[in-house]
Design an enzyme around this catalytic site. Structure first.
Site, mmCIF file in Angstrom:
data_model
loop_
_atom_site.group_PDB
_atom_site.id
_atom_site.type_symbol
_atom_site.label_atom_id
_atom_site.label_comp_id
_atom_site.label_asym_id
_atom_site.label_seq_id
_atom_site.Cartn_x
_atom_site.Cartn_y
_atom_site.Cartn_z
ATOM 1 C CG HIS A 78 5.364 0.911 -1.514
ATOM 2 N ND1 HIS A 78 5.332 1.927 -0.597
ATOM 3 C CD2 HIS A 78 4.971 -0.203 -0.852
ATOM 4 C CE1 HIS A 78 4.924 1.460 0.566
ATOM 5 N NE2 HIS A 78 4.699 0.160 0.445
ATOM 6 C CG ASP A 91 2.060 1.312 2.493
ATOM 7 O OD1 ASP A 91 2.250 2.543 2.547
ATOM 8 O OD2 ASP A 91 2.910 0.466 2.807
ATOM 9 N NE ARG A 116 10.030 -3.194 4.591
ATOM 10 C CZ ARG A 116 10.959 -2.790 5.457
ATOM 11 N NH1 ARG A 116 12.061 -3.495 5.606
ATOM 12 N NH2 ARG A 116 10.796 -1.709 6.170
ATOM 13 C CD GLU A 129 1.603 0.791 6.119
ATOM 14 O OE1 GLU A 129 2.469 -0.087 6.228
ATOM 15 O OE2 GLU A 129 0.655 0.705 5.313
ATOM 16 C CD GLU A 147 -1.039 -7.625 5.768
ATOM 17 O OE1 GLU A 147 -1.124 -7.266 6.967
ATOM 18 O OE2 GLU A 147 -1.441 -8.741 5.371
ATOM 19 C CE1 TYR A 162 9.419 1.171 3.273
ATOM 20 C CE2 TYR A 162 8.017 -0.291 1.996
ATOM 21 C CZ TYR A 162 8.604 0.065 3.192
ATOM 22 O OH TYR A 162 8.376 -0.685 4.301
ATOM 23 C CG ASP A 179 -0.633 -3.077 0.851
ATOM 24 O OD1 ASP A 179 -1.100 -2.678 1.945
ATOM 25 O OD2 ASP A 179 0.578 -3.286 0.686
#
Length: 767
Positions: free
Chosen positions: A333, A82, A290, A9, A86, A288, A84
């Site tokens: 993350h 990632d 976020r 991403e 999303e 990361y 998850d």
DNA sequence: CAGTGAGCGAGCTTCCGCTTGACTT
């Protein structure tokens, strides 16, 4: 032909991973989502089982065409978005846009960016998990339905361009409700009695002991009565209790806790924290930024341990892995930590250095031993009253993690902190040095800061690390809330002091209600909130997100069909939407304050076309009503009749000077005098627009003209050289131009200035 | 920069979550 193409991403992540993977792998990035619901219209075919209409947004066209090209040149494609909801959806969108076969496309995930984790991932590919993808589709479509069906209702019933949503509307509600608690709060006061005692120890040294009476007193009379007993009393040490205790370090940073601590310790806004963190991330200095996880990689744990042992010794090391507490955390993350723990500091801007050091300390401290403390609590008996005095103290026996880092709190610290109590024994007698009764007021709940709002939203499981900062911007951009400072007000504090058997009364003043960078609701925010509470209470319910999240989880597990879940939500919801549109009145927040004391006309306030407005009279009897805007800091909800009537006293003419009228008013930028079509600001805290005299007005005008004269270096008629805060600059047609470096303003000619404007014009846009 | 509050109607606004630039000051 490339052997292997890995799609992640984030471009920064791509760069790091490529280093680990070697020649046969090319790593590219999707820059987040590549497809979304159609921007125009709803983007959902409701009649056709909520079929989503996905499109590639214009700004993603380039990325997608590059991805297509790279895919065409590659033998194997690994999708490493990632791990998850999303991320899974991104993987699915990538597969369908790049026309990859879902059955053979390799889906891999990295739990952390380390060599070990990456090779582990490559060895264990799986397929795209359609259940997880569907839970994301449900999330996306629910949010679109809520936002795009309620917002138009607001345009019709409240004001154009407003918005509502699952996340933002709850954020506004929190702020509005907190303000109302503050509005209805009734301050009370009590008297708190503190004493300083003297202990005569055996070796003749004098030690002092600070203590507080265990009872508070309702008023001055009661307090004085008690002080009289204090004066006649003898004092002895009663119970002594010494309790050992420990304090543990906080977990490493997540997005939310980083935002909170950066605000408390560094004064950063939420957006600022994220911008600085992004820079550090792109430079490869931190992981990361976020994330909702407090997890640290094994490598980071080992490294911290080495660092701590070599720096502070074995005693200070305690390896810990923290469980993530926050609701709905997806843990794609690691926690936010330094990429290289050996660097306690870094280069870069001041803010980057400060934030980096904060992250470094927090990470290291999280792997350090508990601090060992000793809490001492002593009671002091009085001979003439059953009331006790109590002294609390704390000694740090072993500092542990405190050596590196202490977390800040939102509350103000009390003076009991870290107070060391001198050695005493039971039955020891004491004498007072001074005893003071001080009036203490109760405090209303405190307003949210950006960071404390993020904390609250996270507790409620509302919003995600990537949206905290944007959400807070949105509710400010819509005018629902505003981040402001308030100077506060003075209030008296009564004090009675007992010293050498004599009583003395005094009054100090304290400032109350002083606010810095707090979130205040605006009228339109309160009106929209009330409208949503009345008509869409389900959506603004604090548990709404948590409830739908449970269903998304069921979809992810394959126990629930996403279309069924959405259908169940949508039919009653849509009915409410149409019903509200048809039957509900416009909401203006109108309030009748009373009648005009002379004419008897009704005086109302409401939200008007240009903002909150007060109105005298109505248009019913042919007379034209009179209007006046509310001033800043006044709320429709709290303004009084008297305050509203005051608004109509401005603008007023205070007098004449040199053939021109001087008119005083309150504008966007505060109180002003208008004179010969120029504006002169009144001095804050000095001049009052309602009572200012003609003499004072002239003074202000002359003062301003004098200082303006000093500003003008040269006047060419159509343009001027002025002296500004940052040195000389050029003004023409209300546009400012910077002078070239090294230019001597005194020597510039008209022609020189024309040239400066011509050359600088290229980069300037007229606004 | 500094007060505007008639009424109508065309055309626009809007969500949350993933990710960074490309802009200006």
């Amino acid at each position: 032909m490339i052997e292997n193409l890995v799609i992640v991403e984030s471009p920064a992540k791509a760069k790091t991973i490529e280093k680990f993977l070697g020649k046969d792998f090319r790593v590219v990035s999707s820059f987040g989502h590549i497809r979304d619901l159609a921007k125009k219209n709803l983007g959902i075919d409701i009649k056709n089982n909520f079929e989503p209409d996905y499109e590639i947004p214009k700004e993603k066209a380039k990325v997608v065409s590059e991805l297509r090209k790279a895919a065409a040149e590659s033998k194997n494609i690994w999708i490493a978005s990632d791990e998850d909801r999303e991320g899974e959806a991104i993987a699915w969108h990538l597969a369908s846009v790049l026309k990859l076969d879902l059955l053979t496309t390799k889906r891999i995930v990295f739990h952390e960016i380390t060599r070990e984790a990456i090779s582990d991932a490559i060895e264990n590919p799986r397929r795209v998990d359609m259940n997880l993808v569907n839970s994301q589709q449900a999330r996306r479509i629910l949010d679109r339905l809520v936002g795009f069906e309620i917002s138009p209702v607001l345009w019709k019933k409240v004001q154009p361009s407003l918005s509502a949503g699952r996340v933002q509307s709850v954020a506004v509600r929190l702020i509005v409700e907190r303000e109302r608690e503050i509005i209805s709060f009734e301050t009370e006061s009590q008297f708190r009695v503190t004493a300083i005692f003297t202990i005569d120890s055996e070796n003749g040294e004098k030690a002092t002991l600070r203590a507080e009476a265990s009872k508070r007193f309702a008023d001055e009379k009661e307090a004085l009565k008690f002080l009289e007993l204090c004066n006649s009393s003898k004092y002895t040490i009663g119970n002594i209790s010494i309790k050992p205790g420990t304090r543990s370090p906080s977990p490493p940073f997540t997005t939310s806790t980083l935002q909170q601590e950066a605000y408390r310790k560094l004064g950063f806004s939420v957006a600022q924290t994220m911008a600085v963190a992004q820079k550090l991330y792109e430079a490869g200095k931190i992981t990361y930024m976020r994330t909702d996880s407090t997890n640290l990689s094994n490598l980071a744990l080992a490294k911290s341990r080495d660092m701590i042992i070599s720096e502070f010794g074995e005693k200070y090391s305690k390896t810990r892995q923290f469980k993530t507490k926050s609701k709905g955390a997806q843990e794609a993350h690691e926690a936010i930590r330094p990429a290289y723990l050996d660097n306690p500091t870094t280069s870069g801007s001041q803010n980057e250095k400060k934030l980096y050091e904060l992250i470094w300390k927090r990470t290291l401290a999280s792997q350090m031993s508990d601090a060992i403390i000793e809490k001492t609590s002593i009671t002091i008996d009085m001979s003439d009253s059953p009331v006790l005095f109590q002294a609390n103290g704390e000694v740090i026996k072993f500092d542990g993690f405190l050596r590196v880092y202490t977390e800040s709190t939102d509350q103000e610290t009390t003076d009991d902190d870290r107070y060391v109590i001198p050695p005493v024994t039971k039955g020891m007698s004491l004498s007072y040095e001074s005893i003071t009764a001080t009036q203490k007021y109760t405090l209303p709940p405190s307003r949210y800061t950006e960071a404390s709002l993020v904390k609250k939203l996270e507790e409620l499981g509302i919003g995600r690390p990537s949206t905290y900062a944007p959400t807070i911007s949105t509710i400010q951009n819509r005018g629902y809330v505003s981040r402001e400072d308030r100077p506060g007000e003075k209030r008296p504090v009564k004090i009675i002091t007992l010293l050498d058997g004599k009583f003395a009364n005094s009054v100090k003043t304290e400032v109350t209600g002083k606010e810095k960078s707090k979130l205040f609701p605006q009228d339109i925010g309160m009106i929209v909130n009330d409208f949503l509470m009345e008509n869409f209470s389900e959506i603004v319910d604090y548990h709404f997100t948590a409830e739908v999240e449970e269903q998304f989880d069921e979809i992810a597990l394959g126990n629930l069909k996403w279309t069924g879940m959405i259908e169940k939500f949508y039919s009653p919801f849509h009915k409410t939407v149409t019903n509200t549109l048809e039957k509900k009145e416009r909401k203006t927040g109108v309030r009748l304050l009373g009648n005009h004391p002379e004419t008897g006309e009704p005086v109302t306030v409401r939200m008007g076309r240009f903002g909150p407005v007060a109105q005298i009279g109505d248009s019913g009897n042919g007379e034209k009503p009179r209007y006046a805007s509310l001033s800043k800091n006044q709320l429709l909800e709290t303004i009084t009749l008297e305050e509203a009537l005051n608004l109509f006293r401005l603008p007023r003419t205070v007098g004449e000077y040199d053939g021109g009228e001087m008119v005083v008013g309150i504008g966007k930028f505060g109180p002003y005098i208008r004179y010969k079509s120029k504006f002169f600001s009144l001095k804050k805290g000095v001049d009052d627009p309602y009572s200012i005299t003609s003499e004072r007005a002239v003074e202000i005008i002359l003062e301003k003209n004098e200082s303006d004269k000093k500003k003008i270096l040269k006047d060419f008629g159509d343009m001027m050289l002025l002296n500004g805060r940052y040195g000389p600059y050029l003004v023409k047609d209300k546009l400012n131009y910077r002078l070239p470096k090294g230019a001597d303003a005194e020597k510039l000619s008209r022609e020189d200035c024309v040239k400066i404007i011509e050359t600088s014009d290229k980069t300037k846009k007229s606004s």
